[in-house]
Motif scaffolding. Structure first.
Motif, PDB file in Angstrom:
ATOM      1  N   SER A  30      41.089  43.377  42.627  1.00 29.85           N
ATOM      2  CA  SER A  30      40.667  43.120  44.211  1.00 29.85           C
ATOM      3  C   SER A  30      40.304  44.287  44.791  1.00 29.85           C
ATOM      4  O   SER A  30      39.052  44.068  45.566  1.00 29.85           O
ATOM      5  CB  SER A  30      41.886  42.621  44.956  1.00 29.85           C
ATOM      6  N   LEU A  45      36.549  45.018  44.211  1.00 28.87           N
ATOM      7  CA  LEU A  45      35.540  43.960  44.456  1.00 28.87           C
ATOM      8  C   LEU A  45      34.768  44.632  45.637  1.00 28.87           C
ATOM      9  O   LEU A  45      35.225  45.230  46.627  1.00 28.87           O
ATOM     10  CB  LEU A  45      36.272  42.849  45.026  1.00 28.87           C
ATOM     11  N   ASN A  46      33.392  44.373  45.395  1.00 30.43           N
ATOM     12  CA  ASN A  46      32.289  44.870  46.666  1.00 30.43           C
ATOM     13  C   ASN A  46      32.538  46.285  47.064  1.00 30.43           C
ATOM     14  O   ASN A  46      32.332  46.364  48.401  1.00 30.43           O
ATOM     15  CB  ASN A  46      32.412  43.768  47.848  1.00 30.43           C
ATOM     16  N   VAL A  69      41.795  36.673  40.222  1.00 36.72           N
ATOM     17  CA  VAL A  69      41.025  37.516  41.509  1.00 36.72           C
ATOM     18  C   VAL A  69      39.535  36.625  41.519  1.00 36.72           C
ATOM     19  O   VAL A  69      39.363  36.409  42.678  1.00 36.72           O
ATOM     20  CB  VAL A  69      40.778  38.808  40.944  1.00 36.72           C
ATOM     21  N   GLU A  70      39.124  36.175  40.303  1.00 39.57           N
ATOM     22  CA  GLU A  70      37.888  35.398  40.468  1.00 39.57           C
ATOM     23  C   GLU A  70      38.248  33.875  41.100  1.00 39.57           C
ATOM     24  O   GLU A  70      37.351  33.390  41.889  1.00 39.57           O
ATOM     25  CB  GLU A  70      37.293  35.053  39.029  1.00 39.57           C
ATOM     26  N   ARG A  83      38.501  34.554  45.011  1.00 43.31           N
ATOM     27  CA  ARG A  83      37.177  35.029  45.604  1.00 43.31           C
ATOM     28  C   ARG A  83      36.255  33.594  45.501  1.00 43.31           C
ATOM     29  O   ARG A  83      35.120  33.929  46.012  1.00 43.31           O
ATOM     30  CB  ARG A  83      36.371  36.267  45.051  1.00 43.31           C
ATOM     31  N   LYS A  87      34.933  32.349  42.768  1.00 35.83           N
ATOM     32  CA  LYS A  87      33.866  32.434  41.654  1.00 35.83           C
ATOM     33  C   LYS A  87      34.211  31.412  40.542  1.00 35.83           C
ATOM     34  O   LYS A  87      33.443  31.173  39.867  1.00 35.83           O
ATOM     35  CB  LYS A  87      33.649  33.715  41.477  1.00 35.83           C
TER      36      LYS A  87
END
Length: 511
Positions: free
Chosen positions: A38, A41-42, A177-178, A181, A183
């Protein structure tokens, strides 16, 4: 708060440490990895690397701080030098989570949720493999798979070894995690880790090897010689006498095993007055005795060795040496630094890969000395002809810390990977018997002078992991990731093509 991820990263590194022995909160590893991914991410690559580095400082700072005990208490270095070297080691190993985080940030920017899940998992274990097997002869401590010995993922150890278990744990965390978010859809997304853990639970009931003989009665000896006394000239005779006395109580066993360098004297010095009479008694009693001592080579080198006495007499020389303990890598720099700090270290030679297996109790066994038992690939090279595993070690260098517990945890994995009993004799603990399923059957407490006796069953057969090895498994995991990448790109192209067709159709209709 812009820096909240950096502030909590060390805490989650400590949480990962709590997944290992002696704390054994195995599921904490999943939580720590979910945070780790996490946090990537980004994030720009440099910031992800910083977060990963702070995570690594928390992990290794709380997980291998016991190195200080070895350097200061028994290496003789002053507190400042000991602290500096310990911090330097922690700072070095923290670079690996930093590398993983930086690369993970790049992966998160790629298309295909399922590809990202598998690529992130492969990335984690690939970095673990590099630091655990190749760099400075390997330092596999705190690899995430070892934390899973008491979770359903342990079922995969005999199939895929530590890196396969680590891959599945990392993939489970990345999938969560996916899902978080958005996804991956929650329903199929949750099925994926559910299947992983459910199949692991089923595999725990599979027995990959089989018995090939009658039970063998074995005694393990734990002398509990303090490390600061072990090599003193006036203490050596007391040590030899102690091990002789402890052994005399168990001549009714089939095999008696002493710990690493239980004889703190070179072979040539004790051959005539100690070893030969001991071997004669063992032959008379019909017992195989397994001892450990330093041995001089013909070319002036010397070895850390295990010797069998009794019905057979043979030697095994330690092959995978401990850097900065038994030899000095990065010469001449490392030698110069340690000389300045006045830290005396050994300079042993490696025994080589082609040594024949030792035998005791009528069966051959795989021998590992000290942290050789931390390398699954080393053990499976020889296991096909072996009926059980023997590890002799001396963890007294690290005091009453988490290190002996972590070391036993790693040794347990070797039993589980190979489907064989493991007999572990240590100087100060933890001495014990490990079953082929990785569970501890009997164990002596730390820092007690004692013996442990139990029966084992010689085993034969090869687990899938023992047949495949780490390199083939990495090749298989890599092909899986590439296949998913290809499917993902093919699916993306088809979706793009469908969108173009629909757009053209709508335009044509409007015209």
């Amino acid at each position: 708060m812009q820096w909240k991820w950096e502030m909590v990263a060390p805490l989650f590194g400590v949480m990962l440490t709590l997944a290992f022995a002696p704390y054994d909160y195995g599921y904490a590893a999943l939580v720590a990895l979910v945070f780790f991914y996490s946090a990537c991410l980004n994030r720009p690559v440099k910031r992800a690397a910083l977060i990963g580095y702070l995570f690594g400082l928390g992990l290794f700072g709380s997980g291998i701080w016991w190195v200080y005990i070895s350097i200061h208490d028994f290496g003789g270095a002053d507190p400042v030098s000991s602290g500096f070297l310990t911090l330097l080691l922690v700072a070095l190993w923290a670079l690996f989570p930093a590398l993983t985080a930086a690369l993970s940030a790049k992966v998160f920017g790629m298309a295909g949720a399922w590809f990202r899940v598998l690529a992130l998992a492969l990335l984690w274990v690939a970095v673990e493999y590099f630091r655990g097997y190749w760099l400075l002869n390997g330092f596999p401590w705190l690899q995430i798979a070892y934390s899973q010995l008491d979770t359903p993922l342990a079922g995969y150890a005999a199939v895929s070894g530590v890196y396969g278990v680590g891959f599945l744990l990392s993939a489970s965390a990345a999938a969560l995690v996916e899902i978080g978010r958005g996804k991956l859809p929650p329903w199929p997304g949750l099925i994926f880790p559910g299947l992983i853990w459910g199949c692991g639970w089923i595999l725990m009931g599979v027995q990959w090897t089989q018995a090939v003989g009658e039970p063998i009665n074995i005694t393990l000896v734990q002398g509990n010689i303090q490390q600061n006394l072990k090599w003193l000239p006036n203490q050596k005779l007391n040590t030899l006498t102690l091990y002789q006395q402890l052994t005399n109580r168990h001549w009714d066993s089939d095999v008696i095993i002493w710990p690493e360098t239980s004889i703190p004297v070179f072979w040539s010095e004790v051959k005539d007055f100690y070893l030969e009479p001991l071997a004669a008694t063992a032959r008379e009693k019909g017992v195989d005795l397994v001892v450990s001592l330093p041995v001089e080579g013909s070319g002036g080198e010397y070895y850390n060795s295990v010797m069998t006495l009794g019905r057979t007499q043979a030697l095994y020389h330690k092959n995978h040496l401990l850097p900065f303990g038994e030899y000095l890598p990065l010469q001449p720099l490392s030698g110069w630094v340690l000389d300045r700090l006045q830290i005396p270290l050994g300079n042993f030679a490696a025994g080589g890969d082609r040594q024949p297996l030792l035998q005791a109790g009528g069966h051959a066994f795989v021998t590992t000395i000290c942290y050789e038992d931390a390398f699954g690939e080393l053990v499976i090279r020889q296991v096909e002809k072996a009926a059980y595993l023997v590890n002799v070690t001396n963890d007294a260098w690290f005091g009453d810390t988490s290190q002996p517990h972590q070391h036993m945890q790693m040794a347990r994995m070797r039993a589980l990977e190979t489907g064989r009993y493991l007999l572990r004799a240590t100087n100060t603990g933890l001495t014990g018997f490990v079953l082929p399923n990785g569970k501890i059957a009997k164990q002596a407490p730390l820092y007690t002078t004692t013996t442990v006796t139990d029966s084992i069953i010689p085993m034969a057969g090869m687990t899938p992991y023992a047949q495949l090895g780490d390199q083939l498994l990495f090749a298989g995991m890599s092909l899986l990731v590439l296949a998913v990448l290809g499917i993902s790109r093919y699916s993306s192209r088809n979706q793009g093509l469908r969108r173009k067709i629909l757009t053209a159709a709508r335009a044509s209709h409007l015209v």
